[in-house]
Scaffold this motif. Structure first.
Motif, PDB file in Angstrom:
ATOM      1  N   ALA A   1       0.806  -1.234   0.000  1.00 34.89           N
ATOM      2  CA  ALA A   1       0.000   0.000   0.000  1.00 34.89           C
ATOM      3  C   ALA A   1       0.841   1.288   0.000  1.00 34.89           C
ATOM      4  CB  ALA A   1      -0.988  -0.021   1.169  1.00 34.89           C
ATOM      5  N   PRO A   2       1.880   1.396   0.858  1.00 33.83           N
ATOM      6  CA  PRO A   2       2.590   2.693   0.912  1.00 33.83           C
ATOM      7  C   PRO A   2       3.297   3.077  -0.385  1.00 33.83           C
ATOM      8  CG  PRO A   2       3.182   1.274   2.782  1.00 33.83           C
ATOM      9  CD  PRO A   2       2.387   0.447   1.850  1.00 33.83           C
ATOM     10  N   VAL A   3       3.650   2.110  -1.232  1.00 31.40           N
ATOM     11  CA  VAL A   3       4.406   2.463  -2.447  1.00 31.40           C
ATOM     12  C   VAL A   3       3.510   2.570  -3.683  1.00 31.40           C
ATOM     13  CG1 VAL A   3       6.582   1.499  -1.596  1.00 31.40           C
ATOM     14  CG2 VAL A   3       5.054   0.039  -2.941  1.00 31.40           C
ATOM     15  N   LEU A   4       2.199   2.401  -3.489  1.00 27.84           N
ATOM     16  CA  LEU A   4       1.289   2.448  -4.647  1.00 27.84           C
ATOM     17  C   LEU A   4       1.161   3.853  -5.209  1.00 27.84           C
ATOM     18  CD1 LEU A   4      -1.686   0.219  -3.423  1.00 27.84           C
ATOM     19  CD2 LEU A   4      -0.046  -0.321  -5.256  1.00 27.84           C
ATOM     20  N   GLU A   5       0.945   3.890  -6.529  1.00 27.37           N
ATOM     21  CA  GLU A   5       0.629   5.160  -7.183  1.00 27.37           C
ATOM     22  C   GLU A   5      -0.629   4.967  -8.020  1.00 27.37           C
ATOM     23  OE1 GLU A   5       4.013   6.302  -9.507  1.00 27.37           O
ATOM     24  OE2 GLU A   5       5.315   6.115  -7.745  1.00 27.37           O
ATOM     25  N   ALA A   6      -1.361   6.049  -8.252  1.00 28.47           N
ATOM     26  CA  ALA A   6      -2.563   5.955  -9.088  1.00 28.47           C
ATOM     27  C   ALA A   6      -2.186   5.334 -10.427  1.00 28.47           C
ATOM     28  CB  ALA A   6      -3.150   7.351  -9.300  1.00 28.47           C
ATOM     29  N   GLY A   7      -3.050   4.418 -10.909  1.00 29.72           N
ATOM     30  CA  GLY A   7      -2.777   3.783 -12.200  1.00 29.72           C
ATOM     31  C   GLY A   7      -2.049   2.452 -12.074  1.00 29.72           C
ATOM     32  N   ASN A   8      -1.602   2.103 -10.868  1.00 25.44           N
ATOM     33  CA  ASN A   8      -0.936   0.802 -10.667  1.00 25.44           C
ATOM     34  C   ASN A   8      -1.942  -0.342 -10.787  1.00 25.44           C
ATOM     35  OD1 ASN A   8       1.538   1.696  -8.083  1.00 25.44           O
ATOM     36  ND2 ASN A   8       1.580   1.917 -10.296  1.00 25.44           N
ATOM     37  N   LEU A   9      -1.406  -1.533 -10.925  1.00 23.69           N
ATOM     38  CA  LEU A   9      -2.214  -2.762 -10.980  1.00 23.69           C
ATOM     39  C   LEU A   9      -1.719  -3.708  -9.892  1.00 23.69           C
ATOM     40  CD1 LEU A   9      -4.031  -4.933 -12.480  1.00 23.69           C
ATOM     41  CD2 LEU A   9      -2.012  -5.427 -13.899  1.00 23.69           C
ATOM     42  N   ILE A  10      -2.659  -4.283  -9.123  1.00 27.12           N
ATOM     43  CA  ILE A  10      -2.284  -5.328  -8.148  1.00 27.12           C
ATOM     44  C   ILE A  10      -2.955  -6.620  -8.575  1.00 27.12           C
ATOM     45  CG2 ILE A  10      -2.358  -6.114  -5.750  1.00 27.12           C
ATOM     46  CD1 ILE A  10      -2.748  -3.259  -4.855  1.00 27.12           C
ATOM     47  N   ILE A  11      -2.165  -7.689  -8.640  1.00 26.34           N
ATOM     48  CA  ILE A  11      -2.731  -9.000  -8.969  1.00 26.34           C
ATOM     49  C   ILE A  11      -2.472  -9.938  -7.811  1.00 26.34           C
ATOM     50  CG2 ILE A  11      -2.501 -11.009 -10.463  1.00 26.34           C
ATOM     51  CD1 ILE A  11      -1.762  -8.984 -12.689  1.00 26.34           C
ATOM     52  N   LEU A  12      -3.525 -10.586  -7.339  1.00 25.60           N
ATOM     53  CA  LEU A  12      -3.366 -11.619  -6.321  1.00 25.60           C
ATOM     54  C   LEU A  12      -3.306 -12.961  -7.047  1.00 25.60           C
ATOM     55  CD1 LEU A  12      -3.350 -12.569  -3.356  1.00 25.60           C
ATOM     56  CD2 LEU A  12      -5.863 -12.545  -3.416  1.00 25.60           C
TER      57      LEU A  12
END
Ligand SMILES: NC(=O)c1ccc[n+]([C@@H]2O[C@H](COP(=O)([O-])OP(=O)(O)OC[C@H]3O[C@@H](n4cnc5c(N)ncnc54)[C@H](O)[C@@H]3O)[C@@H](O)[C@H]2O)c1
Length: 416
Positions: free
Chosen positions: A108-119
């Motif tokens: 969470a702390p290193v996220l920027e708008a436009g990123n993608l997270i895949i589980l």
């Protein structure tokens, strides 16, 4: 080739994460692998894989020396994040999602708008929503009304140990987005390195797909094991009966065995059962049947030993399935331990490992032995894993009492 995604951070560098990170690097991405284990991070930065898997060493060495893969102990900023941390079950069989939650919190702390997270971790239904909830709470600046400015998707992994490097690229993938746009972004990432087809759906359906794949395998194996229970109770050869039944054009019964092990098929059905107790009677019963098999193999060995008046048993195989060195959740180990606890002397033959796993150290009546030594020292031979290496040794056990729990040395005298 990298598209809108140039950098990918893979969180959890185990059996799934490490080959994924190395494959992405060899496809041209700048990959930042992260793991909480300093040992894994150090090994990787020196260009070494921390477990053995065909072709993985070469892939890792190339990725690290080209500086496309670097490892860290904490997530680093990237365009996309892939979470591949463990999802074990607790003693009460409920899913332990603490690793996924910790991983989401650390990203969470290193996220920027436009990123993608895949589980990618195998997860119970709703886990991807859970990742989104953690991000929303930790990063309110990335939330606008109902909209999260980060795309989130679930993409289950189905690679087979022993063939991981090839299957990572060749297998079809299911990508389930929290929104259709999220699924499209996840598809774009996989499309850049996967040659199999990519199928888009919603996140919860993708979670269900992974769980029913493994529950399906478990139920089918349980059927074969139940056939074995019935056959053996009547003094019949279940492998012969199954071989004959499979001559029916629409019947294909699997092979019975000493139980179901490993970290997937024996575990994943619980992710469905524990949250849907009233709806999963068949899956729960399959788990019970498969978990009961080691005990019935022990009973057979005990009866044979009593008849022969011996306490010395050669246990052939400790791995959870043929031709691998993976001993996790292995029914063969449960059998060896069960016998040792009853005072038997066990000569364990496992050609794929050099030392006994730690959980066996406290049993000083279990020793790792070569095939010939085990045979020379034992009166009963229990074949517990269908390793190829054992196939050609059938002639060496002639004249001995053999309990073949996997049917590798089976004879079906009535099958032409
Ligand atoms: N191994 C398989 O064949 C296989 C196949 C399909 C799906 N899966 C699923 O993939 C997931 C990962 O499995 P695996 O076999 O790779 O597990 P693993 O135990 O081999 O690796 C997981 C890694 O994650 C690291 N880790 C734990 N918490 C972390 C955190 N908060 N941040 C960063 N790293 C963390 C651990 O140190 C470990 O190195 C599981 O959900 C599993 O069910 C595994």
């Amino acid at each position: 080739m990298p598209n809108e995604f140039k950098t990918v951070c893979v969180v959890g560098l185990g059996y799934i994460g490490l080959p994924t990170a190395a494959t992405l690097a060899s496809a041209g991405f700048a990959v930042k692998g992260t793991d909480i284990s300093e040992h894994i991070v150090e090994e990787l930065n020196e260009g070494r894989a921390h477990f053995s898997e065909p072709d993985l060493d070469m892939l890792v060495r190339g990725a690290v020396s080209s500086e496309r893969l670097k490892a860290y102990t904490e997530p680093q900023p990237a365009d996309a994040f892939i979470i591949t941390v463990p999802t074990p079950i607790r003693d009460d069989k409920s899913p332990d999602m603490s690793f996924v939650e910790a991983a989401a919190r650390s990203v969470a702390p290193v996220l920027e708008a436009g990123n993608l997270i895949i589980l990618e971790s195998t997860s119970p239904l709703g886990a991807t929503d859970g990742v989104a909830a953690i991000v929303r709470e930790a990063r309110p600046d990335l939330v606008e009304g109902e909209t999260l400015k980060v795309a989130i998707a679930y993409c289950p992994e189905r690679i087979l140990p022993g063939q991981m490097v090839r299957e990572l690229v060749q297998n079809d993938r299911i990508v389930g987005g929290l929104t259709p746009a999220d699924a499209e972004r996840a598809r774009d990432l996989y499309e850049s390195f996967v040659r199999g087809e990519i199928h888009m759906t919603d996140a919860k359906t993708a979670e269900l797909v992974k769980l029913i794949e493994n529950a399906y395998r478990d139920v089918n194996i349980a059927f074969a094991n139940e056939v074995a229970n019935v056959g053996e109770a009547h003094g019949l050869n279940p492998w012969e009966a199954i071989e004959l039944a499979n001559r029916h054009p629409r019947v294909n019964i699997l092979n019975p065995g000493p139980g179901v092990g490993g970290h997937c098929i024996a575990v994943d059905p619980w992710f469905l059962i524990s949250d849907n107790n009233d709806l999963t009677g068949l899956m729960a019963e399959a788990r019970r049947v498969n978990d009961g098999r080691p005990k019935s193999v022990i009973e057979k060995i005990r009866a044979a030993a009593k008849k022969a008046g011996t306490k010395k048993i050669a246990c052939l195989g400790l791995a959870f399935k043929p031709n691998v060195d993976d001993l996790r959740e292995s029914p063969a180990i449960d059998i060896a331990v069960g016998l040792a606890q009853e005072g038997f002397e066990i000569y364990a033959v496992e050609p794929h490992v050099n030392a006994l796993p730690e959980r066996l150290w406290r049993h000083d009546n279990i020793r790792l032995a070569g095939f010939d030594e085990a045979l020379a020292k034992s009166d009963i031979v229990a074949l517990l894993v269908g390793h190829k290496a054992f196939l050609k040794r059938k002639g060496d056990v002639e004249g001995r009492t053999v309990i073949d729990a996997v049917g590798l040395w089976r004879e079906s005298p009535h099958v032409a």
